[in-house]
Design a protein around this motif. Structure first.
Motif, mmCIF file in Angstrom:
data_model
loop_
_atom_site.group_PDB
_atom_site.id
_atom_site.type_symbol
_atom_site.label_atom_id
_atom_site.label_comp_id
_atom_site.label_asym_id
_atom_site.label_seq_id
_atom_site.Cartn_x
_atom_site.Cartn_y
_atom_site.Cartn_z
ATOM 1 N N HIS A 34 39.739 36.489 43.545
ATOM 2 C CA HIS A 34 39.203 36.073 42.470
ATOM 3 C C HIS A 34 37.995 35.324 42.714
ATOM 4 C CE1 HIS A 34 43.531 36.534 41.512
ATOM 5 N NE2 HIS A 34 43.287 36.926 40.571
ATOM 6 N N TYR A 35 36.861 35.615 41.966
ATOM 7 C CA TYR A 35 35.657 34.970 41.803
ATOM 8 C C TYR A 35 35.413 34.166 40.353
ATOM 9 C CZ TYR A 35 34.238 36.327 46.377
ATOM 10 O OH TYR A 35 34.306 36.590 47.876
ATOM 11 N N LEU A 36 34.928 33.143 40.046
ATOM 12 C CA LEU A 36 34.453 32.328 38.975
ATOM 13 C C LEU A 36 33.175 33.241 38.639
ATOM 14 C CD1 LEU A 36 34.954 30.738 36.268
ATOM 15 C CD2 LEU A 36 33.805 28.937 37.873
ATOM 16 N N VAL A 37 32.819 33.791 37.570
ATOM 17 C CA VAL A 37 31.552 34.281 37.153
ATOM 18 C C VAL A 37 30.901 33.266 36.359
ATOM 19 C CG1 VAL A 37 30.266 36.246 36.066
ATOM 20 C CG2 VAL A 37 32.607 36.779 37.169
ATOM 21 N N VAL A 38 29.561 33.093 36.846
ATOM 22 C CA VAL A 38 28.808 31.920 36.073
ATOM 23 C C VAL A 38 27.259 32.631 35.754
ATOM 24 C CG1 VAL A 38 29.800 29.931 37.099
ATOM 25 C CG2 VAL A 38 27.821 31.112 38.193
ATOM 26 N N ASP A 39 26.759 31.904 34.575
ATOM 27 C CA ASP A 39 25.555 32.584 34.207
ATOM 28 C C ASP A 39 24.268 31.893 34.731
ATOM 29 O OD1 ASP A 39 25.616 30.832 30.923
ATOM 30 O OD2 ASP A 39 25.162 30.062 33.015
ATOM 31 N N GLY A 40 23.120 32.030 34.337
ATOM 32 C CA GLY A 40 21.986 31.361 35.132
ATOM 33 C C GLY A 40 22.079 29.934 34.930
ATOM 34 N N GLU A 41 22.513 29.189 33.843
ATOM 35 C CA GLU A 41 22.514 27.753 33.941
ATOM 36 C C GLU A 41 24.134 27.409 34.488
ATOM 37 O OE1 GLU A 41 19.768 29.501 31.824
ATOM 38 O OE2 GLU A 41 21.599 29.684 31.040
ATOM 39 N N GLY A 42 24.605 28.150 35.274
ATOM 40 C CA GLY A 42 25.851 27.514 36.020
ATOM 41 C C GLY A 42 27.164 27.454 34.968
ATOM 42 N N ARG A 43 26.961 28.039 33.887
ATOM 43 C CA ARG A 43 27.991 28.160 32.964
ATOM 44 C C ARG A 43 28.858 29.185 32.960
ATOM 45 N NH1 ARG A 43 23.996 27.321 27.957
ATOM 46 N NH2 ARG A 43 23.675 29.416 28.767
ATOM 47 N N ARG A 44 30.409 28.969 32.907
ATOM 48 C CA ARG A 44 31.340 29.793 33.451
ATOM 49 C C ARG A 44 31.498 30.950 32.229
ATOM 50 N NH1 ARG A 44 33.899 25.012 32.802
ATOM 51 N NH2 ARG A 44 35.140 24.547 31.063
ATOM 52 N N VAL A 45 31.649 32.200 32.585
ATOM 53 C CA VAL A 45 31.451 33.401 31.705
ATOM 54 C C VAL A 45 32.816 34.000 31.774
ATOM 55 C CG1 VAL A 45 29.222 33.430 31.247
ATOM 56 C CG2 VAL A 45 30.195 34.579 33.121
ATOM 57 N N GLY A 46 33.458 33.904 33.014
ATOM 58 C CA GLY A 46 34.758 34.687 33.264
ATOM 59 C C GLY A 46 35.319 34.768 34.534
ATOM 60 N N ILE A 47 36.476 35.406 34.813
ATOM 61 C CA ILE A 47 37.130 35.551 36.070
ATOM 62 C C ILE A 47 37.072 37.192 36.527
ATOM 63 C CG2 ILE A 47 39.038 35.701 37.539
ATOM 64 C CD1 ILE A 47 38.259 33.021 37.214
ATOM 65 N N VAL A 48 36.436 37.421 37.653
ATOM 66 C CA VAL A 48 36.457 38.829 38.090
ATOM 67 C C VAL A 48 37.524 38.777 39.316
ATOM 68 C CG1 VAL A 48 34.390 38.417 39.715
ATOM 69 C CG2 VAL A 48 34.882 40.816 38.801
ATOM 70 N N SER A 49 38.145 39.802 39.396
ATOM 71 C CA SER A 49 39.048 40.196 40.440
ATOM 72 C C SER A 49 38.639 41.453 41.084
ATOM 73 C CB SER A 49 40.765 40.491 39.800
ATOM 74 O OG SER A 49 40.689 41.655 39.128
ATOM 75 N N GLN A 50 39.349 41.557 42.430
ATOM 76 C CA GLN A 50 39.143 42.831 43.194
ATOM 77 C C GLN A 50 39.636 43.999 42.202
ATOM 78 O OE1 GLN A 50 41.573 43.456 46.518
ATOM 79 N NE2 GLN A 50 39.731 43.692 47.882
ATOM 80 N N SER A 51 40.517 44.114 41.514
ATOM 81 C CA SER A 51 40.843 45.052 40.713
ATOM 82 C C SER A 51 39.747 45.557 39.600
ATOM 83 C CB SER A 51 42.312 44.986 40.045
ATOM 84 O OG SER A 51 43.295 44.897 40.925
ATOM 85 N N ASP A 52 38.973 44.587 39.148
ATOM 86 C CA ASP A 52 38.172 44.642 38.102
ATOM 87 C C ASP A 52 37.097 45.536 38.834
ATOM 88 O OD1 ASP A 52 38.440 41.483 36.818
ATOM 89 O OD2 ASP A 52 39.512 43.354 36.223
#
Length: 855
Positions: free
Chosen positions: A120-138
């Motif tokens: 799993h990785y935490l996905v962040v936008d340009g300002e470092g705000r979290r926008v979701g989780i991405v998994s290997q399956s995704d």
């Protein structure tokens, strides 16, 4: 090959073979994050994950992400220690949490997953705000390699060394084995004695199951009590494409593999099939393309090498300009189509069209190509010889560095041999060559699947043994050819008399077997049997001869008559012979008591036809009140049947019968008109405003004259449209959604109110709910019944109230029977309440008397 034109299409950034380069993480990540505080108890974190169906939960303190806890981490829980479930999640979480920008390309993220061994990785936008989780399956699910999977078999992934657990092994042992072995599931072997049972010999326990057990604070227990059965399995020579489709269809993540010796040899997962194949495939392909791209920009020698690679490809390659004129093809194109390069240069690819696809098909293809830049699918094309054959085709739009469209590149493979082999194997193994019906082998497979489904859904299933009376006499006297043609016609009539999801199979000779799934009770099977007997009784004309066959049908019911497939077939056979003994051309249920009930059903149907003209139907009314102050605001009209001999007949007995026979249409009109007439008397007496609620059945709603009937009743009774609310169920609205929405809009145009009844027991899909032009949600009584005792019920009702209010809808709670129910609903902001706490359903005169203030 026309080298300059073709190689220009490969120059620069626009690589036609690397779709993942055009997709970034932000386009695939789900924005629905599951978060919790560090002090949250571990079992509560697991419960939230289980309910949401996600594999991880972020641990957030203030607005800072301090850790993550995943299904994999659940394997470390000590089930023998009750205190382990109440540990704060901060003590077992993984930290720090690795992040990726949402602009990261999928191929870059693929390499990170491989190199950093994370899931799993935490996905962040340009300002470092979290926008979701991405998994290997995704990542895997968004890189299509369907054509590659079709060419590979399951045995390419079989690792061997499967070590199932015995059923007496402990939960802790299963978790340890999964944790230490890097496994996400283990197999439980219940022994050979269980191989023939409905549940099967093997079961499975997964990481998701472990997480659910943590949520329930399960104590140490034997895995035999916890594993799910049966384990769905495939053969090692099945294609990976077919197995991936099986996993998606069944909504499962693992499948067992049966080896050539008939024994279970491995367990593979959705992730194994896709990531094991695709990650390596995509990585190697993209690596080769990057190397080639560098070479193209640095030397003419690399251009020559790239040309040779394409020329030697076994896939046909065709490149067109933006006007769809062919500018280049490779030798494989000529081999597959029969057209030389000089014959197609400058021409439109439509010269290959077979005519099998409609203009609408190509319009959809070009629309998708214009929107997404690529299209993939199966098409039927024509060779130069005129032969029509199937292709697996992939088209990519090629753009230059400035984003301008320059070419289209098409890659295709002939899959006719694959389709022929699949069809031949399927037909020989599973279908009767004379009638085209499933044979005994396929019937037994489907019966096992349907039994497992019925066990999970707690529904009934019927097995019907159909035998043709006196068929042997026809066969012997007129010959086998006439007998075969008669059997083909009988098979056609059987298919036409059943639902699409029912199964009819030829068992041999003149014997057929039918499986009816998703039944509410034996009566439905009896209705179908009556229809089959009637359909097969009609004469069959063959070579000018009018042949008449009669039918004997025996029925057994799961789970009433047996839980076992073979016993159900045997019991249906016994019932069939009883039908023959009773005079043939009839059906018999295996249990005599069920036969009696079928006769009662028939008598009730006959009486119901006379109920409306004999004025035996009555309306009762139940109040709806403001939850806050108990003020009367509406009345729901409820249908009752007062039979002169049977007394008050339960609506549960006659409403489904009215639906089945079509009587619900005239009865429903009578209910609506009568309710509006009663409302007129209420208005003329000068009483306070009152809405009238009337239930509408699925059969009524689908009737073409329904909207016109409602308008006629409104006009004929002088009913103010705003004082009438029609109640419909979720399930009827989901049948033909676009037609349902159009009909609701027509009703809304009349000015009447619309409510969804029994909300929560059907689809409860927000995506559809927001499309329906409705005013009101009625929460089903099943959720209200335990609202004062069960926190889960209370939470569900609170969520429905919040959902309804967010959509601007009134929310009604049905089944309010106690003051405690009412107090909880008031606290949750529910608008209206209905139930025995306020009043039972009453005849109109008593209703008016009860709700008329004393002078």
């Amino acid at each position: 090959m026309n080298r300059p034109e073709f190689l220009n299409t490969l120059d620069g950034d626009a690589l036609p073979f690397a779709p993942a380069d055009d997709v970034c993480v932000g386009e695939i990540v789900s924005p629905a994050l599951l978060e919790c505080a560090p002090g949250l108890a571990l079992h509560e974190a697991a419960r939230r994950m289980s309910e949401r169906g996600v594999s991880s939960i972020l641990v957030v303190e203030g607005d800072e992400v301090v850790g993550i806890w995943t299904e994999r981490d659940a394997l470390a829980v000590n089930f023998a220690d009750p205190a382990a479930f109440t540990l704060p999640v901060r003590e077992v979480m993984s930290s720090p949490v690795r992040t990726v920008p949402m602009s990261t390309r999928l191929h870059e993220l693929t390499l990170r997953f491989r190199d950093e061994h994370l899931r799993h990785y935490l996905v962040v936008d340009g300002e470092g705000r979290r926008v979701g989780i991405v998994s290997q399956s995704d990542v895997v699910l968004n890189q299509g390699i369907e054509h590659y999977l079709k060419l590979r078999k399951v045995d390419s992934l079989v690792k061997g060394g499967l070590h199932p657990l015995p059923p007496e092994a402990g939960l802790g042992e299963a978790a340890r084995r999964m944790r230490e072995g890097g496994l996400d599931a283990v197999v439980v072997d219940y022994g050979r004695a269980e191989a023939a049972s409905a549940a099967g010999r093997y079961g499975i326990l997964t990481e998701r199951d472990i997480t659910r057990l943590v949520a329930h604070r399960a104590a140490e227990a034997a895995v035999g009590e916890l594993a799910k059965r049966p384990l769905i399995a495939c053969k090692e020579d099945d294609s990976l494409y077919r197995v991936r489709a099986l996993l998606a269809e069944r909504h499962i993540r693992h499948v067992g593999v049966i080896g050539g010796d008939g024994e279970l040899c491995d367990l593979i997962s959705f992730k194994d099939i896709l990531s094991g194949m695709e990650l390596a495939y995509v990585h190697e392909l993209q690596h080769a393309l990057r190397e080639r791209d560098l070479a193209l920009s640095s030397s003419q020698r690399s251009l020559y090498l790239a040309e040779k690679v394409i020329e030697s490809s076994l896939e046909g390659v065709m490149v067109t300009d933006t006007e769809a004129r062919i500018v280049s093809v490779n030798p494989a194109f000529t081999h597959l189509t029969g057209f030389g390069a000089d014959e197609v240069m400058g021409r439109n690819p439509s010269l290959l069209n077979s005519g099998r696809q409609s203009p609408e098909f190509y319009a959809r293809m070009w629309a998708e190509l214009s929107e997404t830049g690529q299209w993939q699918g199966e098409v039927w094309n024509r060779r130069k010889s005129g032969e029509v054959y199937p292709q697996l085709l992939h088209i990519t739009a090629i753009r230059d560095r400035d984003g301008q469209l320059t070419h289209y590149a098409a890659l295709f493979t002939d899959i006719s041999r694959l389709k022929e082999n699949e069809a031949r194997i399927r037909d020989l193994a599973y279908y009767d060559p004379l009638t085209g019906l499933p044979n005994r082998r396929l019937l037994e497979d489907r019966l096992q699947v349907e039994l497992a489904h019925a066990a999970r859904m707690r529904s009934r299933l019927a097995v019907m043994f159909v035998d043709l009376d006196r068929f042997k006499r026809i066969n012997d006297s007129l010959g086998h050819e006439v007998g075969d043609r008669l059997l083909v016609e009988i098979a056609s009539r059987l298919r036409a008399s059943l639902r699409e999801d029912d199964t009819v199979a030829r068992m041999g000779g003149d014997e057929f077997l039918v499986i009816l799934s998703n039944l509410q009770g034996p009566d439905e099977a009896a209705v179908t049997a009556r229809r089959l007997v009637s359909a097969l009784r009609r004469p069959v004309v063959i070579d000018g001869r009018e042949l008449v066959v009669t039918t004997s049908v025996g029925i057994s019911i799961y789970p009433d008559d047996s839980l076992d497939a073979q016993t159900l077939i045997k019991n249906a056979d016994v019932a069939m012979y009883r039908a023959k003994d009773e005079g043939r051309n009839s059906f018999q249920l295996y249990e005599p008591a069920m036969n009696a009930r079928s006769l009662e059903h028939l008598a009730l149907e006959t009486a119901l036809h006379r109920a409306l003209p004999r004025s035996e139907l009555q309306l009762y009314f139940q109040p709806l009140v403001e939850a806050a102050d108990g003020r009367l605001v509406a009345a729901e009209a409820l249908l009752r049947w007062q039979h002169p001999d049977l007394g008050l007949v339960s609506p549960a007995d006659f409403i489904p019968l009215a639906e089945e026979t079509g009587l619900i249409v005239p009865i429903g009109e009578w209910v609506l008109r009568s309710a509006c007439e009663y409302h007129r008397s209420w208005r003329e007496a000068g009483r306070p405003p009152l809405r009238m609620m009337v239930n509408i059945s699925a059969r009524q709603f689908r009737d073409e004259g329904f909207v016109a009937m409602v308008g006629s009743v409104l006009a004929g009774t002088g009913m103010p449209p705003e004082s009438l609310t029609l109640e419909l169920t979720e399930s009827m609205l989901m049948e033909g959604t676009d037609r349902a929405i159009a009909r609701l809009e027509q009703l809304r145009a009349l000015g009447v109110g619309l409510a969804i009844d029994d909300f929560g027991t059907g689809y409860s899909s927000l995506a559809y709910l927001k499309r329906f032009p409705i005013d009101e949600l009625k929460i089903d009584r099943l959720f209200v019944r335990g609202i004062d005792r069960n926190p889960r019920d209370a939470a569900l009702v609170a969520a429905i109230v919040s959902l309804g209010h967010s959509l601007g809808l009134r929310v009604v709670a049905e089944g309010v029977e106690t003051r405690a129910h009412l107090e909880v609903l008031r606290g949750q902001g529910c608008d209206l309440a209905q139930g025995f706490h306020f009043s039972r359903p009453l005849p109109w005169a008593q209703f008016v008397e009860h709700f008329t203030p004393a002078p």
